[in-house]
Design a protein around this motif. Sequence first.
Motif, PDB file in Angstrom:
ATOM      1  N   ASP A   1      35.026  11.518 132.935  1.00 52.27           N
ATOM      2  CA  ASP A   1      34.952  12.323 134.155  1.00 52.27           C
ATOM      3  C   ASP A   1      36.307  12.691 134.757  1.00 52.27           C
ATOM      4  N   LEU A   2      37.402  12.186 134.212  1.00 55.94           N
ATOM      5  CA  LEU A   2      38.696  12.462 134.818  1.00 55.94           C
ATOM      6  C   LEU A   2      39.625  13.305 133.941  1.00 55.94           C
ATOM      7  N   TYR A   3      39.285  13.504 132.695  1.00 53.77           N
ATOM      8  CA  TYR A   3      40.221  14.099 131.745  1.00 53.77           C
ATOM      9  C   TYR A   3      40.574  15.553 132.054  1.00 53.77           C
ATOM     10  N   ASP A   4      39.654  16.297 132.702  1.00 51.43           N
ATOM     11  CA  ASP A   4      39.896  17.732 132.910  1.00 51.43           C
ATOM     12  C   ASP A   4      40.658  18.033 134.199  1.00 51.43           C
TER      13      ASP A   4
ATOM     14  N   LYS B   1      48.194  20.044 148.704  1.00 46.32           N
ATOM     15  CA  LYS B   1      47.614  21.325 148.313  1.00 46.32           C
ATOM     16  C   LYS B   1      48.249  21.756 146.996  1.00 46.32           C
ATOM     17  N   LEU B   2      47.489  21.627 145.938  1.00 44.58           N
ATOM     18  CA  LEU B   2      48.014  21.922 144.608  1.00 44.58           C
ATOM     19  C   LEU B   2      47.632  23.342 144.204  1.00 44.58           C
ATOM     20  N   ASP B   3      48.583  24.046 143.674  1.00 44.67           N
ATOM     21  CA  ASP B   3      48.367  25.438 143.293  1.00 44.67           C
ATOM     22  C   ASP B   3      47.748  25.523 141.901  1.00 44.67           C
ATOM     23  N   VAL B   4      46.490  25.074 141.818  1.00 42.54           N
ATOM     24  CA  VAL B   4      45.739  25.132 140.552  1.00 42.54           C
ATOM     25  C   VAL B   4      44.286  25.485 140.861  1.00 42.54           C
ATOM     26  N   ASP B   5      43.601  26.004 139.855  1.00 47.34           N
ATOM     27  CA  ASP B   5      42.185  26.314 140.023  1.00 47.34           C
ATOM     28  C   ASP B   5      41.384  25.036 140.189  1.00 47.34           C
ATOM     29  N   LYS B   6      40.322  25.101 140.988  1.00 42.86           N
ATOM     30  CA  LYS B   6      39.459  23.937 141.171  1.00 42.86           C
ATOM     31  C   LYS B   6      38.818  23.528 139.844  1.00 42.86           C
TER      32      LYS B   6
ATOM     33  N   ARG C   1      45.041  21.612 130.444  1.00 37.84           N
ATOM     34  CA  ARG C   1      46.371  21.067 130.195  1.00 37.84           C
ATOM     35  C   ARG C   1      47.361  21.537 131.270  1.00 37.84           C
ATOM     36  N   GLN C   2      47.286  22.809 131.616  1.00 36.39           N
ATOM     37  CA  GLN C   2      48.159  23.349 132.659  1.00 36.39           C
ATOM     38  C   GLN C   2      47.873  22.671 134.002  1.00 36.39           C
ATOM     39  N   LYS C   3      46.605  22.478 134.287  1.00 34.47           N
ATOM     40  CA  LYS C   3      46.210  21.852 135.559  1.00 34.47           C
ATOM     41  C   LYS C   3      46.690  20.412 135.621  1.00 34.47           C
ATOM     42  N   LEU C   4      46.481  19.673 134.550  1.00 29.01           N
ATOM     43  CA  LEU C   4      46.931  18.281 134.515  1.00 29.01           C
ATOM     44  C   LEU C   4      48.438  18.183 134.658  1.00 29.01           C
TER      45      LEU C   4
ATOM     46  N   TRP D   1      51.514   7.237 131.532  1.00 26.45           N
ATOM     47  CA  TRP D   1      50.490   8.221 131.192  1.00 26.45           C
ATOM     48  C   TRP D   1      51.177   9.546 130.893  1.00 26.45           C
ATOM     49  N   SER D   2      50.427  10.463 130.353  1.00 25.68           N
ATOM     50  CA  SER D   2      50.954  11.793 130.047  1.00 25.68           C
ATOM     51  C   SER D   2      49.804  12.781 130.113  1.00 25.68           C
ATOM     52  N   VAL D   3      50.136  14.052 130.118  1.00 26.44           N
ATOM     53  CA  VAL D   3      49.111  15.092 130.112  1.00 26.44           C
ATOM     54  C   VAL D   3      48.215  14.914 128.890  1.00 26.44           C
ATOM     55  N   GLU D   4      48.849  14.680 127.743  1.00 30.28           N
ATOM     56  CA  GLU D   4      48.084  14.573 126.497  1.00 30.28           C
ATOM     57  C   GLU D   4      47.162  13.366 126.500  1.00 30.28           C
ATOM     58  N   SER D   5      47.655  12.223 126.992  1.00 31.79           N
ATOM     59  CA  SER D   5      46.836  11.008 126.956  1.00 31.79           C
ATOM     60  C   SER D   5      45.640  11.108 127.906  1.00 31.79           C
ATOM     61  N   ILE D   6      45.820  11.723 129.078  1.00 30.96           N
ATOM     62  CA  ILE D   6      44.692  11.891 130.000  1.00 30.96           C
ATOM     63  C   ILE D   6      43.703  12.897 129.426  1.00 30.96           C
ATOM     64  N   LEU D   7      44.229  13.976 128.868  1.00 29.32           N
ATOM     65  CA  LEU D   7      43.381  15.029 128.309  1.00 29.32           C
ATOM     66  C   LEU D   7      42.542  14.519 127.142  1.00 29.32           C
ATOM     67  N   THR D   8      43.087  13.574 126.385  1.00 24.04           N
ATOM     68  CA  THR D   8      42.347  13.024 125.237  1.00 24.04           C
ATOM     69  C   THR D   8      41.502  11.810 125.621  1.00 24.04           C
ATOM     70  N   LYS D   9      41.293  11.625 126.924  1.00 26.15           N
ATOM     71  CA  LYS D   9      40.379  10.586 127.442  1.00 26.15           C
ATOM     72  C   LYS D   9      40.839   9.178 127.098  1.00 26.15           C
ATOM     73  N   ASP D  10      42.157   8.974 127.126  1.00 26.19           N
ATOM     74  CA  ASP D  10      42.703   7.652 126.824  1.00 26.19           C
ATOM     75  C   ASP D  10      42.487   6.733 128.017  1.00 26.19           C
ATOM     76  N   LEU D  11      41.711   5.670 127.829  1.00 25.63           N
ATOM     77  CA  LEU D  11      41.349   4.784 128.931  1.00 25.63           C
ATOM     78  C   LEU D  11      42.560   4.040 129.489  1.00 25.63           C
ATOM     79  N   LEU D  12      43.446   3.577 128.613  1.00 23.20           N
ATOM     80  CA  LEU D  12      44.610   2.814 129.064  1.00 23.20           C
ATOM     81  C   LEU D  12      45.470   3.653 130.011  1.00 23.20           C
ATOM     82  N   SER D  13      45.766   4.880 129.624  1.00 20.80           N
ATOM     83  CA  SER D  13      46.573   5.764 130.467  1.00 20.80           C
ATOM     84  C   SER D  13      45.854   6.092 131.769  1.00 20.80           C
ATOM     85  N   THR D  14      44.563   6.346 131.675  1.00 18.69           N
ATOM     86  CA  THR D  14      43.776   6.682 132.871  1.00 18.69           C
ATOM     87  C   THR D  14      43.776   5.532 133.865  1.00 18.69           C
ATOM     88  N   LEU D  15      43.645   4.313 133.368  1.00 16.69           N
ATOM     89  CA  LEU D  15      43.662   3.142 134.246  1.00 16.69           C
ATOM     90  C   LEU D  15      45.028   2.984 134.919  1.00 16.69           C
ATOM     91  N   HIS D  16      46.100   3.111 134.132  1.00 15.12           N
ATOM     92  CA  HIS D  16      47.444   2.997 134.714  1.00 15.12           C
ATOM     93  C   HIS D  16      47.646   4.055 135.805  1.00 15.12           C
TER      94      HIS D  16
END
Length: 318
Positions: free
Chosen positions: A71-74, A89-94, A103-106, A126-141
Amino acid sequence: MDPDFLNVFTQPAALNQFLTENVIAQGEKRKFIKPTSNNNPKLEELKLLLIDWINTTLKEEHIVVKSLEEDLYDGLVLHHLLENLGSLKLDVDKIALTEKKQRQKLSVILEAVAKCLQLEESQLKWSVESILTKDLLSTLHLLVAIAKHFKPSLAMPPNVQVETITIENTSRGLKTANAVEYITENKENLEAQSKDDAFDELFSRAPDKLDAVKKVFLQFVNQHVGKLGLNVKDIESQFADGVILLLLIGQLEGYFLNLRDFFLTPASTTEMLHNVNLALDLLTDGGLLNFSVNSEDVVNGDMKATMRILYCLYSKYK
């Protein structure tokens, strides 16, 4: 194939499933939580706590998280969470529907997190790639760091640690390295950090004892790097380039550092900083360092910063 890789899994089927779900390209290196840690009750407690915290925070926005990985990767939940917690206020699409837009949003979101938390790139777990690929370790950190900054009163379970395996796909096959990594604060290391005050006291009020402490550390260091034909005489200058610190960590932790990963004879401050940052990353990944250290202090010969790092090693391996 590295035989240790097979020991991560209790059944061959688990190995096949793991490699099917986690494709590692040639030359790529990735770190995962070992399947053996999935049944860790403290890890499960932390995951449930973070899910409940997110859902409570975003209740009025009718956002419900059920899985941290799924639920967090996108970036959608992270976007709402940061706007809610930090009034950012982040300048990205909802909503980002394509992988490119996600990837751009992350990238924008994680850049904002690093800026808010005042973290250097070398400190990010963590990194854009690790969150995008649903890496639990990075997401937790990432979530733990956000919670500690915006909601310090959140009572996260301490000493949550997982077994990790780093897998590198080399031309000779899969190369692995095992480690234990802390996700929430290691109380033992926090106690070591509180000894920062003791070092402050040592430098300001008991300088007569400083030489005795330095002597203990030098004996400890030489006991291990002496096996490599090295001899350390001065803590202030000989650790500044990070080389001896890296070799010491390798000796103590029992692994060989590839000479391509660091500068054996650094010729500039940038190369020295690279070495010291690598050493700090290794200590953090190994659960030995759970407080912030400015690598520039070490490079600039700050003896107090260097001694605090050495204390982390000394307290475990003395």
